[in-house]
Design a protein around this motif. Structure first.
Motif, short mmCIF file in Angstrom:
data_model
loop_
_atom_site.label_atom_id
_atom_site.label_comp_id
_atom_site.label_asym_id
_atom_site.label_seq_id
_atom_site.Cartn_x
_atom_site.Cartn_y
_atom_site.Cartn_z
N GLY A 53 -7.54 14.87 8.31
CA GLY A 53 -6.55 14.53 8.20
C GLY A 53 -5.80 14.29 6.76
O GLY A 53 -6.81 14.19 5.52
N LEU A 54 -5.30 13.05 6.84
CA LEU A 54 -4.69 12.49 5.51
C LEU A 54 -4.92 11.58 4.91
O LEU A 54 -6.05 11.07 5.33
CB LEU A 54 -3.15 11.77 5.65
CG LEU A 54 -1.63 13.10 5.55
CD1 LEU A 54 -1.44 12.19 6.36
CD2 LEU A 54 -1.86 14.38 4.99
N LEU A 55 -5.48 11.92 3.14
CA LEU A 55 -5.99 10.88 2.50
C LEU A 55 -5.01 10.26 1.94
O LEU A 55 -3.84 10.81 0.90
CB LEU A 55 -7.05 11.89 1.47
CG LEU A 55 -7.78 12.70 2.16
CD1 LEU A 55 -8.75 13.40 1.11
CD2 LEU A 55 -9.31 11.58 2.41
N VAL A 56 -5.04 9.20 0.96
CA VAL A 56 -3.75 8.96 0.50
C VAL A 56 -4.51 7.78 -0.40
O VAL A 56 -5.74 6.93 -0.19
CB VAL A 56 -2.49 7.86 1.69
CG1 VAL A 56 -2.59 7.91 2.26
CG2 VAL A 56 -4.03 6.52 1.59
N ILE A 57 -3.48 7.78 -1.58
CA ILE A 57 -3.89 6.51 -2.62
C ILE A 57 -2.58 5.24 -2.50
O ILE A 57 -2.11 5.10 -2.66
CB ILE A 57 -3.44 6.94 -3.85
CG1 ILE A 57 -4.57 8.11 -4.54
CG2 ILE A 57 -4.15 5.95 -4.98
CD1 ILE A 57 -4.42 9.14 -5.60
N PRO A 58 -3.52 4.24 -2.17
CA PRO A 58 -2.85 2.89 -1.95
C PRO A 58 -2.08 2.40 -3.71
O PRO A 58 -2.68 2.25 -4.01
CB PRO A 58 -4.11 1.96 -1.45
CG PRO A 58 -4.76 2.86 -1.07
CD PRO A 58 -4.57 4.11 -1.73
N GLY A 59 -0.96 1.54 -3.06
CA GLY A 59 -0.29 1.29 -4.24
C GLY A 59 0.95 2.70 -5.19
O GLY A 59 1.25 1.82 -6.13
N ASP A 119 0.95 -0.91 0.37
CA ASP A 119 0.02 0.05 0.56
C ASP A 119 0.59 1.06 0.09
O ASP A 119 0.10 2.39 -0.24
CB ASP A 119 -1.05 0.16 0.72
CG ASP A 119 -1.86 -0.91 1.32
OD1 ASP A 119 -2.25 -1.53 0.08
OD2 ASP A 119 -1.99 -1.59 2.60
N GLY A 120 1.84 1.05 0.41
CA GLY A 120 2.70 2.42 0.84
C GLY A 120 2.95 2.77 1.67
O GLY A 120 3.27 4.10 2.41
N TYR A 121 2.17 2.33 3.05
CA TYR A 121 1.82 3.21 4.38
C TYR A 121 1.37 2.27 5.27
O TYR A 121 0.87 1.25 4.55
CB TYR A 121 0.55 4.05 3.94
CG TYR A 121 -0.80 3.92 3.79
CD1 TYR A 121 -1.78 3.73 4.38
CD2 TYR A 121 -1.17 3.42 2.81
CE1 TYR A 121 -3.07 2.78 4.88
CE2 TYR A 121 -2.27 2.65 2.32
CZ TYR A 121 -3.30 3.25 3.89
OH TYR A 121 -4.45 2.74 3.12
N TYR A 122 1.80 2.29 6.18
CA TYR A 122 0.84 0.86 7.40
C TYR A 122 0.60 2.09 8.84
O TYR A 122 1.70 3.08 9.15
CB TYR A 122 1.99 0.30 7.63
CG TYR A 122 1.53 -0.56 8.87
CD1 TYR A 122 0.62 -1.54 8.70
CD2 TYR A 122 2.28 -0.29 10.23
CE1 TYR A 122 0.14 -1.95 10.11
CE2 TYR A 122 2.19 -1.20 11.16
CZ TYR A 122 1.16 -1.71 10.73
OH TYR A 122 0.95 -3.24 12.22
N VAL A 123 -0.82 1.80 9.45
CA VAL A 123 -1.03 2.61 10.29
C VAL A 123 -0.15 1.66 11.86
O VAL A 123 -0.76 0.45 11.92
CB VAL A 123 -1.89 2.76 10.67
CG1 VAL A 123 -2.31 3.49 12.28
CG2 VAL A 123 -2.59 3.97 10.01
N ALA A 124 0.35 2.16 12.95
CA ALA A 124 0.81 0.88 14.03
C ALA A 124 -0.79 1.76 14.80
O ALA A 124 -0.13 3.15 15.50
CB ALA A 124 1.88 1.67 14.03
N ARG A 125 -1.14 1.30 15.17
CA ARG A 125 -2.04 1.46 16.15
C ARG A 125 -1.70 2.10 18.00
O ARG A 125 -0.90 0.66 18.95
CB ARG A 125 -2.67 1.26 16.44
CG ARG A 125 -3.94 0.45 14.79
CD ARG A 125 -3.94 1.83 14.68
NE ARG A 125 -5.43 1.65 13.44
CZ ARG A 125 -5.74 2.43 12.36
NH1 ARG A 125 -6.06 4.00 13.57
NH2 ARG A 125 -6.64 2.63 11.31
#
Length: 253
Positions: free
Chosen positions: A157-163, A14-20
């Protein structure tokens, strides 16, 4: 190790990851207190909304809202609490796995700031890749975004485009400021894939420097605060005599 493995898999896809919940409520509260002390009055160096001329920003420093801070710059050098976030062992462990190296450097030239969005005078950040103005041997840097309050589409908040970090773009897909053009049919399918990254206090977003992302205005009545750093592998050197090489990077591993 299972968490690290999950992070690597998601990040590569995805190009990102969230560590909760990586940081505790107490740690978040201490950071918020420190930031608020630095915002009133705003302690230099500061970037103001009026400096960026983005949509929704005040037109000048003398216009209504012209003194609204956007970023508190040089965060790492400001206080020990900021340094503890930038060198947090779990953060460093994830960065090593994501970049496939034991040698990590925190950039003092890119991000290294407290990002704020104030109600009423926050601006829109259009779709872009962070690497557009950065100059390194390889376009492979990772940024961390620590949420110090809820983050969602309502408060900018941020919006992203996965991949999107894996894609090759034609120059004409971007405008003169290297923001992705929204008027092109070729970009419509890409933009349709956008997702909002919803974060809670203490969550840490890690994202690739080539991941397309954007953010809207803060339509809530509460200031949004985030602590943002950028990292590179030790052997991914900044190109001399560019803005990426102005300040010496900090070893964190």
């Amino acid at each position: 190790m299972n968490v690290i493995s999950e992070a690597v898999k998601a990040f590569e896809r995805d190009g990102y990851y969230v560590a909760r919940s990586l940081f505790s409520r107490e740690e978040v509260a201490a950071l918020v207190e420190l930031i608020d002390q630095s915002l009133s009055p705003a302690l230099a160096p500061v970037e103001f909304e009026a400096d960026v001329h983005y949509p929704g920003a005040p037109t000048s420093k003398t216009a209504p809202g012209g003194n609204t801070p956007r970023r508190l710059l040089h965060a790492f050098g400001r206080d020990r609490l900021f340094q503890q976030v930038g060198t947090h062992p779990q953060v460093v462990a994830m960065l090593k796995a994501l970049m496939g190296t034991d040698g990590i450097r925190l950039s003092q030239n890119h991000h290294n700031c407290v990002m704020t969005k104030h109600p009423g005078f926050s601006s829109v950040t259009s779709w872009h890749q962070d690497i557009r103005y950065w100059r390194f041997d390889r376009r492979e840097l990772v940024s961390t975004w620590l949420a110090l309050g809820p983050e969602n589409a309502h408060n900018g908040g941020l919006l992203v485009i996965p991949g999107s970090h894996t894609l090759d773009f034609e120059p004409g897909q971007f405008d003169a400021s290297l923001f992705l053009r929204t008027d092109l049919p070729d970009n419509e399918e890409l933009l349709a894939r956008a997702v909002a990254v919803e974060l809670e206090p203490g969550d840490l977003l890690l994202f690739h420097s080539r991941t397309l992302h954007a953010a809207g205005q803060n339509d809530s009545d509460i200031i949004k605060r985030s602590l943002v750093y950028t990292y590179r592998a030790e052997d991914n050197q900044p190109i001399p005599e560019t803005r990426s090489a102005v300040y010496e990077d900090i070893p964190v591993s």
